[in-house]
Scaffold this motif. Sequence first.
Motif, short mmCIF file in Angstrom:
data_model
loop_
_atom_site.label_atom_id
_atom_site.label_comp_id
_atom_site.label_asym_id
_atom_site.label_seq_id
_atom_site.Cartn_x
_atom_site.Cartn_y
_atom_site.Cartn_z
N ASN A 139 61.18 -1.29 -10.25
CA ASN A 139 62.44 -0.89 -9.65
C ASN A 139 62.57 0.63 -9.75
N GLU A 140 61.82 1.31 -8.89
CA GLU A 140 61.84 2.77 -8.84
C GLU A 140 61.93 3.21 -7.38
N GLU A 141 62.57 4.36 -7.18
CA GLU A 141 62.85 4.86 -5.83
C GLU A 141 61.61 4.92 -4.94
N GLN A 142 60.57 5.62 -5.36
CA GLN A 142 59.42 5.81 -4.48
C GLN A 142 58.69 4.52 -4.13
N PRO A 143 58.43 3.63 -5.07
CA PRO A 143 57.80 2.36 -4.67
C PRO A 143 58.65 1.55 -3.67
N ILE A 144 59.96 1.57 -3.84
CA ILE A 144 60.84 0.85 -2.91
C ILE A 144 60.77 1.48 -1.53
N LEU A 145 60.85 2.80 -1.45
CA LEU A 145 60.79 3.49 -0.16
C LEU A 145 59.43 3.31 0.50
N GLN A 146 58.36 3.42 -0.28
CA GLN A 146 57.01 3.26 0.29
C GLN A 146 56.79 1.84 0.80
N ALA A 147 57.24 0.85 0.05
CA ALA A 147 57.06 -0.54 0.48
C ALA A 147 57.86 -0.84 1.74
N THR A 148 59.07 -0.31 1.82
CA THR A 148 59.90 -0.52 3.01
C THR A 148 59.23 0.08 4.24
N ALA A 149 58.73 1.29 4.12
CA ALA A 149 58.05 1.95 5.24
C ALA A 149 56.78 1.19 5.62
N GLU A 150 56.04 0.71 4.63
CA GLU A 150 54.82 -0.06 4.89
C GLU A 150 55.15 -1.34 5.65
N LEU A 151 56.19 -2.02 5.23
CA LEU A 151 56.58 -3.27 5.87
C LEU A 151 57.02 -3.04 7.31
N LEU A 152 57.91 -2.08 7.52
CA LEU A 152 58.38 -1.83 8.88
C LEU A 152 57.23 -1.36 9.78
N SER A 153 56.38 -0.51 9.26
CA SER A 153 55.22 -0.05 10.05
C SER A 153 54.34 -1.22 10.44
N GLY A 154 54.16 -2.18 9.54
CA GLY A 154 53.37 -3.36 9.85
C GLY A 154 54.01 -4.21 10.94
N ILE A 155 55.32 -4.36 10.89
CA ILE A 155 56.04 -5.12 11.91
C ILE A 155 55.91 -4.43 13.27
N VAL A 156 56.07 -3.11 13.28
CA VAL A 156 55.97 -2.33 14.51
C VAL A 156 54.57 -2.46 15.12
N ARG A 157 53.54 -2.29 14.29
CA ARG A 157 52.16 -2.39 14.76
C ARG A 157 51.86 -3.79 15.29
#
Length: 122
Positions: free
Chosen positions: A15-33
Amino acid sequence: MSVRGIRGAITVDVNEEQPILQATAELLSGIVRANGIVPDDIASVFVTVTGDLDATFPARAIRAMAGWDLVPLMCALEVPVKGSLAKCIRLMVLVNTEKTQEQVEHVYLGGAKALRPDLAKA
């Protein structure tokens, strides 16, 4: 054209800021792709997190992505069901598309693959 919901989920280890932000971006990027969409196709994105993730708003990661500044975003807490998957971020992306329900590709990453093994890619 129809509005379709595209689901996705991902887990983080801490539960840390950067892992949460990175995972969210990774997930959305995967959905977009996976679905060949662009921000202009998006009606809105609903983001939920489990109660053990309170270090930041996951929507911050989406706002930082190029072209996503005008997309309506909403964050909420996931229903706290006993025994449910911990440290999980979920997205419901509502998109304007010509795709049918069968053509939409949902994205489940990390430990979240356990949520929908029928939809998760190997």
